[in-house]
Design an enzyme around this catalytic site. Sequence first.
Site, PDB file in Angstrom:
ATOM      1  N   ASP A  14       0.838  -1.134  -0.135  1.00  0.00           N
ATOM      2  CA  ASP A  14      -0.219   0.067  -0.420  1.00  0.00           C
ATOM      3  C   ASP A  14       1.038   1.081   0.106  1.00  0.00           C
ATOM      4  O   ASP A  14       2.082   1.262  -0.270  1.00  0.00           O
ATOM      5  CB  ASP A  14      -0.837  -0.318   1.125  1.00  0.00           C
ATOM      6  CG  ASP A  14      -1.871   1.141   1.152  1.00  0.00           C
ATOM      7  OD1 ASP A  14      -1.869   1.486   0.701  1.00  0.00           O
ATOM      8  OD2 ASP A  14      -1.781   1.790   2.087  1.00  0.00           O
ATOM      9  N   SER A  15       0.528   2.806  -0.084  1.00  0.00           N
ATOM     10  CA  SER A  15       0.934   3.774   0.080  1.00  0.00           C
ATOM     11  C   SER A  15       1.668   3.785   1.534  1.00  0.00           C
ATOM     12  O   SER A  15       2.528   4.856   1.390  1.00  0.00           O
ATOM     13  CB  SER A  15       0.043   4.738  -0.936  1.00  0.00           C
ATOM     14  OG  SER A  15      -0.630   5.093   0.017  1.00  0.00           O
ATOM     15  N   CYS A  77      -4.376  -1.630  -1.774  1.00  0.00           N
ATOM     16  CA  CYS A  77      -4.618  -0.227  -1.828  1.00  0.00           C
ATOM     17  C   CYS A  77      -5.928  -0.029  -3.435  1.00  0.00           C
ATOM     18  O   CYS A  77      -5.349  -0.837  -4.481  1.00  0.00           O
ATOM     19  CB  CYS A  77      -3.354   0.376  -2.636  1.00  0.00           C
ATOM     20  SG  CYS A  77      -3.161   1.859  -3.027  1.00  0.00           S
ATOM     21  N   GLU A 156      -2.233   8.616   8.872  1.00  0.00           N
ATOM     22  CA  GLU A 156      -0.891   8.933   8.482  1.00  0.00           C
ATOM     23  C   GLU A 156      -0.854   9.383  10.035  1.00  0.00           C
ATOM     24  O   GLU A 156       0.755   9.205  10.297  1.00  0.00           O
ATOM     25  CB  GLU A 156      -0.668   8.878   7.244  1.00  0.00           C
ATOM     26  CG  GLU A 156      -1.129   8.064   6.573  1.00  0.00           C
ATOM     27  CD  GLU A 156      -0.052   7.017   6.087  1.00  0.00           C
ATOM     28  OE1 GLU A 156       1.567   7.362   6.672  1.00  0.00           O
ATOM     29  OE2 GLU A 156      -0.482   5.607   5.540  1.00  0.00           O
ATOM     30  N   CYS A 188     -10.856   2.611   0.486  1.00  0.00           N
ATOM     31  CA  CYS A 188      -9.662   3.126   0.712  1.00  0.00           C
ATOM     32  C   CYS A 188      -9.022   1.788   1.864  1.00  0.00           C
ATOM     33  O   CYS A 188     -10.045   1.989   2.897  1.00  0.00           O
ATOM     34  CB  CYS A 188      -9.456   3.791   0.715  1.00  0.00           C
ATOM     35  SG  CYS A 188      -7.869   4.756   1.605  1.00  0.00           S
ATOM     36  N   HIS A 190      -7.428   3.003   3.818  1.00  0.00           N
ATOM     37  CA  HIS A 190      -6.641   3.783   5.521  1.00  0.00           C
ATOM     38  C   HIS A 190      -7.662   3.932   5.909  1.00  0.00           C
ATOM     39  O   HIS A 190      -7.981   4.274   7.321  1.00  0.00           O
ATOM     40  CB  HIS A 190      -6.447   4.824   5.294  1.00  0.00           C
ATOM     41  CG  HIS A 190      -4.940   4.659   4.212  1.00  0.00           C
ATOM     42  ND1 HIS A 190      -4.528   4.400   3.187  1.00  0.00           N
ATOM     43  CD2 HIS A 190      -3.677   5.408   5.213  1.00  0.00           C
ATOM     44  CE1 HIS A 190      -3.275   4.276   2.950  1.00  0.00           C
ATOM     45  NE2 HIS A 190      -2.259   5.077   4.500  1.00  0.00           N
TER      46      HIS A 190
HETATM   47  N1  DGL Z   1      -4.460   2.688   1.436  1.00  0.00           N
HETATM   48  C1  DGL Z   1      -5.019   3.582  -0.837  1.00  0.00           C
HETATM   49  C2  DGL Z   1      -6.293   3.330  -1.126  1.00  0.00           C
HETATM   50  O1  DGL Z   1      -6.683   1.958  -0.948  1.00  0.00           O
HETATM   51  C3  DGL Z   1      -4.797   4.451  -0.750  1.00  0.00           C
HETATM   52  C4  DGL Z   1      -4.580   6.036  -0.404  1.00  0.00           C
HETATM   53  C5  DGL Z   1      -3.915   6.941  -0.385  1.00  0.00           C
HETATM   54  O2  DGL Z   1      -2.315   7.054  -0.927  1.00  0.00           O
HETATM   55  O3  DGL Z   1      -4.059   7.718  -0.827  1.00  0.00           O
HETATM   56  O4  DGL Z   1      -6.097   3.725  -2.021  1.00  0.00           O
END
Ligand code: DGL
Length: 270
Positions: A14-15, A77, A156, A188, A190
């Site tokens: 993931d990012s 992600c 984050e 997402c 996150h």
């Molecule tokens: N967690 C990621 C997603 O599911 C990336 C979020 C991001 O870096 O903007 O989209």
Amino acid sequence: MARMKKTAPIGVFDSGLGGLTVFKVLARRMPEESLIYFGDTAHVPYGSKSPEAIARFSSEVAKFLAGRGIKLLVVACNTSSAWALPAIRKVVKIPVVGVIEPGARAALGVSRGGRIGVIGTEATVKSEAYVKAIKKLRKGARVSSAACPLFVPLVEEGWWTGEVVEAVAKKYSAPLRAAKVDTVILGCTHYPYLKPVLAKVMGSRVRLIDSAEEIARETESVLCKLGLRAPRGRKGRREFYASDAPERFGRLARRMLGTPVSKVKLHKFD
Ligand code: DGL
């Protein structure tokens, strides 16, 4: 594809911290599998980047993990899954599992009225990947989407609850409440960190879909089909990489996973 060893690790990326929500379920469901996690913290957030940049960053991470000998890659992600799967599949010759279809399937599995809300990054919402995946599975479904660009930086930063998060969540979710959705996909990885707040602002009648379980199920089923499941009874290794600030990543990862995290290694892309 060269013959893979069953004990080879699964790669998850993931990012940043988001994919850990998937990692956690994979680790619980398949303790015998070794897992390598990569957080591309040098490039987070992906969600406000161009499709070209998302594809480039994702392919670099995928190549790095393939070089570590992984037998399967979980793109944990949504933003990468929406924009980068073809680019990733060009550079790695192993099975790749994305997160969009599992999320769409899980939502339709519980939705009573077929009124689905999708929240995600700007890039994911713009791709309409969920709208297409949902309509493919159920033509008559009504889908409303909302981009929530401030959620990833909040997560984050470790701001997972509190009045600031709640105010932002209220504002972002207003169109979904107006559309009277009965189910919301946390589009997402996150966003599950914010689940208690999201549940509060959406109300108890709305089901929130965190697709991690469905993704883990799909991963397991792909491995089974390919005869690549690790033997039961062994204890899989856990390894973590970040492309920037690994100590910070490790601190938050420990808080999120609720378990000790081995030293997070730094891997920089030039
Ligand atoms: N967690 C990621 C997603 O599911 C990336 C979020 C991001 O870096 O903007 O989209």
